[in-house]
Design a protein around this motif. Structure first.
Motif, PDB file in Angstrom:
ATOM      1  N   TYR A 195     -21.034 -29.430 -48.085  1.00  0.00           N
ATOM      2  CA  TYR A 195     -19.957 -29.936 -48.930  1.00  0.00           C
ATOM      3  C   TYR A 195     -18.752 -29.005 -48.846  1.00  0.00           C
ATOM      4  CZ  TYR A 195     -23.581 -32.920 -50.928  1.00  0.00           C
ATOM      5  OH  TYR A 195     -24.590 -33.843 -51.092  1.00  0.00           O
ATOM      6  N   LYS A 196     -17.583 -29.531 -49.185  1.00  0.00           N
ATOM      7  CA  LYS A 196     -16.369 -28.717 -49.054  1.00  0.00           C
ATOM      8  C   LYS A 196     -16.296 -27.634 -50.125  1.00  0.00           C
ATOM      9  CE  LYS A 196     -13.119 -31.593 -51.698  1.00  0.00           C
ATOM     10  NZ  LYS A 196     -11.825 -32.330 -51.620  1.00  0.00           N
ATOM     11  N   ASN A 197     -16.980 -27.832 -51.271  1.00  0.00           N
ATOM     12  CA  ASN A 197     -17.049 -26.792 -52.291  1.00  0.00           C
ATOM     13  C   ASN A 197     -18.414 -26.845 -52.965  1.00  0.00           C
ATOM     14  OD1 ASN A 197     -16.832 -28.920 -54.198  1.00  0.00           O
ATOM     15  ND2 ASN A 197     -14.596 -28.824 -54.042  1.00  0.00           N
ATOM     16  N   LYS A 207     -20.350 -33.744 -56.049  1.00  0.00           N
ATOM     17  CA  LYS A 207     -19.575 -34.892 -56.531  1.00  0.00           C
ATOM     18  C   LYS A 207     -18.457 -35.231 -55.553  1.00  0.00           C
ATOM     19  CE  LYS A 207     -20.627 -34.016 -61.373  1.00  0.00           C
ATOM     20  NZ  LYS A 207     -20.088 -33.682 -62.720  1.00  0.00           N
ATOM     21  N   GLN A 208     -18.842 -35.460 -54.324  1.00  0.00           N
ATOM     22  CA  GLN A 208     -17.886 -35.726 -53.246  1.00  0.00           C
ATOM     23  C   GLN A 208     -18.685 -36.146 -52.015  1.00  0.00           C
ATOM     24  OE1 GLN A 208     -16.337 -31.769 -52.359  1.00  0.00           O
ATOM     25  NE2 GLN A 208     -18.276 -30.984 -53.121  1.00  0.00           N
ATOM     26  N   GLN A 209     -18.021 -36.679 -51.029  1.00  0.00           N
ATOM     27  CA  GLN A 209     -18.688 -36.994 -49.765  1.00  0.00           C
ATOM     28  C   GLN A 209     -18.951 -35.692 -49.013  1.00  0.00           C
ATOM     29  OE1 GLN A 209     -19.859 -39.660 -48.403  1.00  0.00           O
ATOM     30  NE2 GLN A 209     -18.988 -41.375 -49.529  1.00  0.00           N
ATOM     31  N   PRO A 210     -20.143 -35.528 -48.408  1.00  0.00           N
ATOM     32  CA  PRO A 210     -20.377 -34.342 -47.571  1.00  0.00           C
ATOM     33  C   PRO A 210     -19.410 -34.309 -46.391  1.00  0.00           C
ATOM     34  CG  PRO A 210     -22.439 -35.491 -48.061  1.00  0.00           C
ATOM     35  CD  PRO A 210     -21.331 -36.399 -48.504  1.00  0.00           C
ATOM     36  N   ILE A 211     -19.088 -33.113 -45.936  1.00  0.00           N
ATOM     37  CA  ILE A 211     -18.226 -32.978 -44.763  1.00  0.00           C
ATOM     38  C   ILE A 211     -19.045 -32.800 -43.490  1.00  0.00           C
ATOM     39  CG2 ILE A 211     -16.284 -32.081 -46.089  1.00  0.00           C
ATOM     40  CD1 ILE A 211     -17.050 -29.275 -45.117  1.00  0.00           C
ATOM     41  N   GLY A 212     -20.367 -32.666 -43.633  1.00  0.00           N
ATOM     42  CA  GLY A 212     -21.228 -32.524 -42.469  1.00  0.00           C
ATOM     43  C   GLY A 212     -22.660 -32.277 -42.900  1.00  0.00           C
ATOM     44  N   VAL A 255     -20.908 -21.454 -45.640  1.00  0.00           N
ATOM     45  CA  VAL A 255     -21.315 -21.502 -44.238  1.00  0.00           C
ATOM     46  C   VAL A 255     -20.071 -21.583 -43.355  1.00  0.00           C
ATOM     47  CG1 VAL A 255     -23.512 -22.605 -44.786  1.00  0.00           C
ATOM     48  CG2 VAL A 255     -21.534 -24.035 -44.227  1.00  0.00           C
ATOM     49  N   ARG A 256     -20.260 -21.282 -42.083  1.00  0.00           N
ATOM     50  CA  ARG A 256     -19.155 -21.323 -41.132  1.00  0.00           C
ATOM     51  C   ARG A 256     -19.175 -22.633 -40.343  1.00  0.00           C
ATOM     52  NH1 ARG A 256     -18.894 -15.174 -38.545  1.00  0.00           N
ATOM     53  NH2 ARG A 256     -18.657 -14.055 -40.536  1.00  0.00           N
ATOM     54  N   PRO A 257     -18.007 -23.164 -39.973  1.00  0.00           N
ATOM     55  CA  PRO A 257     -16.674 -22.593 -40.180  1.00  0.00           C
ATOM     56  C   PRO A 257     -16.128 -22.827 -41.581  1.00  0.00           C
ATOM     57  CG  PRO A 257     -16.467 -24.656 -39.010  1.00  0.00           C
ATOM     58  CD  PRO A 257     -17.940 -24.392 -39.141  1.00  0.00           C
ATOM     59  N   LYS A 258     -16.744 -23.757 -42.360  1.00  0.00           N
ATOM     60  CA  LYS A 258     -16.293 -23.981 -43.724  1.00  0.00           C
ATOM     61  C   LYS A 258     -17.362 -24.777 -44.453  1.00  0.00           C
ATOM     62  CE  LYS A 258     -12.607 -26.006 -42.314  1.00  0.00           C
ATOM     63  NZ  LYS A 258     -11.284 -26.671 -42.258  1.00  0.00           N
ATOM     64  N   VAL A 311     -20.710 -34.381 -38.539  1.00  0.00           N
ATOM     65  CA  VAL A 311     -19.429 -34.037 -39.141  1.00  0.00           C
ATOM     66  C   VAL A 311     -18.737 -35.313 -39.598  1.00  0.00           C
ATOM     67  CG1 VAL A 311     -18.211 -34.058 -36.914  1.00  0.00           C
ATOM     68  CG2 VAL A 311     -17.260 -32.751 -38.830  1.00  0.00           C
ATOM     69  N   SER A 312     -18.075 -35.232 -40.736  1.00  0.00           N
ATOM     70  CA  SER A 312     -17.395 -36.380 -41.320  1.00  0.00           C
ATOM     71  C   SER A 312     -15.906 -36.334 -41.024  1.00  0.00           C
ATOM     72  CB  SER A 312     -17.611 -36.375 -42.841  1.00  0.00           C
ATOM     73  OG  SER A 312     -16.902 -37.430 -43.455  1.00  0.00           O
ATOM     74  N   SER A 313     -15.324 -37.508 -40.819  1.00  0.00           N
ATOM     75  CA  SER A 313     -13.874 -37.615 -40.736  1.00  0.00           C
ATOM     76  C   SER A 313     -13.321 -37.334 -42.130  1.00  0.00           C
ATOM     77  CB  SER A 313     -13.474 -39.027 -40.282  1.00  0.00           C
ATOM     78  OG  SER A 313     -12.086 -39.238 -40.436  1.00  0.00           O
ATOM     79  N   SER A 314     -12.513 -36.292 -42.254  1.00  0.00           N
ATOM     80  CA  SER A 314     -12.032 -35.872 -43.564  1.00  0.00           C
ATOM     81  C   SER A 314     -10.834 -34.963 -43.388  1.00  0.00           C
ATOM     82  CB  SER A 314     -13.144 -35.115 -44.316  1.00  0.00           C
ATOM     83  OG  SER A 314     -13.520 -33.949 -43.602  1.00  0.00           O
ATOM     84  N   PRO A 315     -10.045 -34.772 -44.446  1.00  0.00           N
ATOM     85  CA  PRO A 315      -8.928 -33.821 -44.345  1.00  0.00           C
ATOM     86  C   PRO A 315      -9.393 -32.419 -43.984  1.00  0.00           C
ATOM     87  CG  PRO A 315      -8.690 -35.200 -46.300  1.00  0.00           C
ATOM     88  CD  PRO A 315     -10.051 -35.495 -45.738  1.00  0.00           C
ATOM     89  N   GLU A 316     -10.607 -32.042 -44.417  1.00  0.00           N
ATOM     90  CA  GLU A 316     -11.115 -30.692 -44.141  1.00  0.00           C
ATOM     91  C   GLU A 316     -11.511 -30.523 -42.676  1.00  0.00           C
ATOM     92  OE1 GLU A 316     -11.224 -31.743 -48.201  1.00  0.00           O
ATOM     93  OE2 GLU A 316     -12.370 -32.679 -46.563  1.00  0.00           O
ATOM     94  N   MET A 317     -12.126 -31.547 -42.085  1.00  0.00           N
ATOM     95  CA  MET A 317     -12.657 -31.433 -40.723  1.00  0.00           C
ATOM     96  C   MET A 317     -11.792 -32.134 -39.688  1.00  0.00           C
ATOM     97  SD  MET A 317     -15.046 -29.591 -41.700  1.00  0.00           S
ATOM     98  CE  MET A 317     -15.634 -29.249 -40.043  1.00  0.00           C
ATOM     99  N   GLY A 318     -10.810 -32.901 -40.110  1.00  0.00           N
ATOM    100  CA  GLY A 318      -9.965 -33.663 -39.196  1.00  0.00           C
ATOM    101  C   GLY A 318     -10.310 -35.142 -39.246  1.00  0.00           C
ATOM    102  N   LEU A 319      -9.315 -35.978 -39.029  1.00  0.00           N
ATOM    103  CA  LEU A 319      -9.526 -37.420 -39.069  1.00  0.00           C
ATOM    104  C   LEU A 319     -10.092 -37.915 -37.743  1.00  0.00           C
ATOM    105  CD1 LEU A 319      -6.321 -38.620 -40.955  1.00  0.00           C
ATOM    106  CD2 LEU A 319      -8.593 -38.109 -41.888  1.00  0.00           C
ATOM    107  N   GLY A 320     -10.891 -38.960 -37.826  1.00  0.00           N
ATOM    108  CA  GLY A 320     -11.563 -39.491 -36.650  1.00  0.00           C
ATOM    109  C   GLY A 320     -10.617 -40.205 -35.700  1.00  0.00           C
ATOM    110  N   THR A 321     -11.025 -40.264 -34.445  1.00  0.00           N
ATOM    111  CA  THR A 321     -10.262 -40.967 -33.405  1.00  0.00           C
ATOM    112  C   THR A 321     -10.213 -42.463 -33.711  1.00  0.00           C
ATOM    113  OG1 THR A 321     -10.867 -39.311 -31.762  1.00  0.00           O
ATOM    114  CG2 THR A 321     -10.201 -41.472 -30.922  1.00  0.00           C
TER     115      THR A 321
END
Length: 555
Positions: A113-115, A119-124, A153-156, A539-549
């Motif tokens: 999770y991003k934090n 209470k949010q979508q996982p980022i990966g 965890v890394r990278p975030k 990995v999820s398409s997200s502002p934290e990880m980048g938007l998907g193609t």
């Protein structure tokens, strides 16, 4: 299709799925445990639909050195060095840096999770047998985690210390999970096979236990290994029984470590007939070969028909090969010659299935039929070839220079672009129903008809490997397709993914997803965004990880 689906029957004898409520977007929660549950469902998909992986970049083209631009080399300068007496000489010992602390996954799924809140979508996520580097060894507090401990965890991102994780990466369970995956030079992370119905043992059975197996599952000598499998999921199944090629691992004695959710009985699970198995090693015990599955069970090899791995792949485009190109698909296609009067006749030769042709762009019409000229001077009927042409304009949703993917359900072609520049092209299979007849169809109707959605979408989630099943649970019982590599979702439950069970690419084959060969799926997965971080499994398409193609899916 996916875990969101409940059983009906496809015309090929496989379960046809209906969507459960969680996959109706209005009913999918975006917070708390429901969020992670929805993500589990996304990762568990049948017929349409990781392990540690580093992003796999497309092979770069090495530039040659221009002639006449050699660099001048300075002459060597010799400096005499005064030798010290042995008593004054010192040696410098460089201590190796200690390994970075890691957190390992031992169960489905370890979400990132991003934090420090769910209470949010996982980022990966990371899957069993993989680790992720900790960004500091001290945990942090946070909500929605029973232990109250979150690790950066890394990278975030952050991982909750729950029952899916371990800090002891030397434990027998974790070590066993890490040793199932094949070496990285292989395109596929596992070997695969078609189950004829088999027990999944926690240890090697005794002779008496094998007699009970014969009563419950049928005698092995009555199983047909040569009969053609009616399901499209068995097209690459071979008839031979795999020989033992690997030693019995140390961690398998006296029995294999057990994953959470598996029974402690001799038979931990049954893989039904028609399900697809992934496995790592093949070992021998008392004259019989057993296959080690990633869920740490032994499956008798004589109850599995191994898959042949297709060698088909697409082509990189650039200076050597430019558009337009054409693809033959499932059958050979006749080479034609143009006569002086403009009519066409066969040359007596043909192009094999799944062959790429360089075209000149010249089109000739004879007796009401269109023909394309090839660079080698032959011609091919328009109905016999899937043509990919240069772009003169961009779709309204695509910006100049932007990465995007175009898929044609009628031609069965998938092409990667950066702006108007084509990068890579290949054959890909749409759903058995072809492209959706209407853009207004519901998800349920698309699934029911095995249609591939049309329109413009964005990749929403990438996972290195996922098990596809009609059951909304991490450990399915009734039917599953194990460890489908390089899966990229764009409209749940639809995805671009590897099809390791067939090679009829370009033809309608799937439950609605876009099927690629293993090599093509790997290439596309590495090329698209967001990039899968090292050590992560998804990995999820997200502002934290980048938007998907972006994907443009056309008829």
């Amino acid at each position: 299709m996916t875990s969101m689906m409940r059983g009906v029957v496809h015309d090929d004898g496989q379960p046809k799925m209906r969507l459960a409520a969680c996959f109706r977007p209005a009913l999918c929660s975006t917070n708390g445990v429901k969020t992670a549950t929805a993500m589990v469902a996304v990762l568990m998909t049948v017929g349409c639909g990781g392990d540690r992986v580093e992003p796999i970049a497309p092979t770069p083209t090495r530039a040659s050195t221009p002639q006449g631009n050699e660099t001048a080399v300075a002459p060597d300068i010799v400096v005499e060095k005064e030798e010290l007496p042995p008593s004054e000489q010192t040696s410098v010992v460089v201590e190796p840096e200690p390994p970075l602390p890691r957190l390992g996954s031992v169960s489905h799924f370890t979400w990132i999770y991003k934090n420090t809140s769910r209470k949010q979508q996982p980022i990966g996520y990371v899957r069993p047998g993989t680790t992720v580097v900790l960004d500091g060894q001290e945990p942090q507090g946070g909500s929605d985690c029973q232990s109250g401990r979150w690790y950066a965890v890394r990278p975030k991102g952050f991982v909750c210390e729950d029952g899916t994780v371990t800090l002891d990466v030397d434990s027998p369970l974790f070590v066993a999970l890490t040793e199932v995956v094949r070496p990285r030079e292989h395109v596929l992370p596992y070997r695969y096979g078609y189950s004829m119905g088999a027990p999944m043992y926690g240890r090697f059975p005794s002779e008496k236990e094998r007699e009970r197996e014969a009563r419950e599952y049928g005698r092995v000598d009555t199983l047909s290994r040569t009969e053609k499998i009616k399901s499209s999921y068995g097209e690459l199944a071979m008839s031979d029984i795999l020989p033992a090629t690997d030693p019995v691992p140390v961690f398998a004695t006296p029995e294999l470590p057990r994953l959470r959710g598996y029974t402690a009985a001799l038979v931990r699970k049954t893989i039904p007939s028609g399900s697809l198995l992934s496995f790592g090693s093949a070992v021998e015990s008392e004259g019989r070969t057993y296959l080690l599955s990633p869920d740490l069970t032994w499956v008798p090899a004589d109850r599995v028909r191994p898959f042949r791995e297709t060698t088909f792949h697409g082509i990189e485009l650039g200076a050597q090969v430019r558009l337009p190109i054409g693809w033959t698909r499932s059958v050979p296609r006749a080479k034609m010659r143009k006569l002086q009067d403009g009519t066409m006749e066969p040359t007596g030769e043909s192009w094999p299935p799944r062959t790429v042709l360089s075209l000149t762009g010249t089109v000739h019409t004879s007796q009401g039929k269109r023909y394309h000229e090839t660079q080698e001077g032959h011609w091919i009927r328009d109905t016999d070839v899937s043509v990919v042409e240069e772009k003169t304009t961009l779709p309204s949703t695509i910006q100049p220079g932007q990465k995007w993917i175009e898929f044609s359900s009628s031609r069965g072609t998938l092409t990667l672009y950066e702006g108007k520049t084509a990068i890579y092209s290949t054959l890909a299979s749409p759903g058995r129903g072809g492209g959706a007849p209407s853009s207004k169809m519901s998800i349920e109707d698309l699934v029911q008809g095995s249609y591939t959605p049309l329109g413009t979408y964005r990749i929403t989630f990438k996972t290195f490997s996922t098990t596809m099943t009609p059951e909304a649970v991490p450990n399915p019982k009734k039917h599953w397709i194990q460890d489908v590599p390089y899966t990229q979702y764009f409209l749940r439950p639809f995805a671009i993914h590897t099809a390791y069970w067939h090679e009829d690419f370009g033809m309608p084959k799937s439950g609605g997803c876009i099927n690629l060969s293993p090599q093509d799926a790997r290439y596309v997965f590495a090329w698209t965004e967001p990039v899968l971080p090292q050590d992560w499994s998804g990995v999820s398409s997200s502002p934290e990880m980048g938007l998907g193609t972006m994907l443009v899916l056309r008829r």
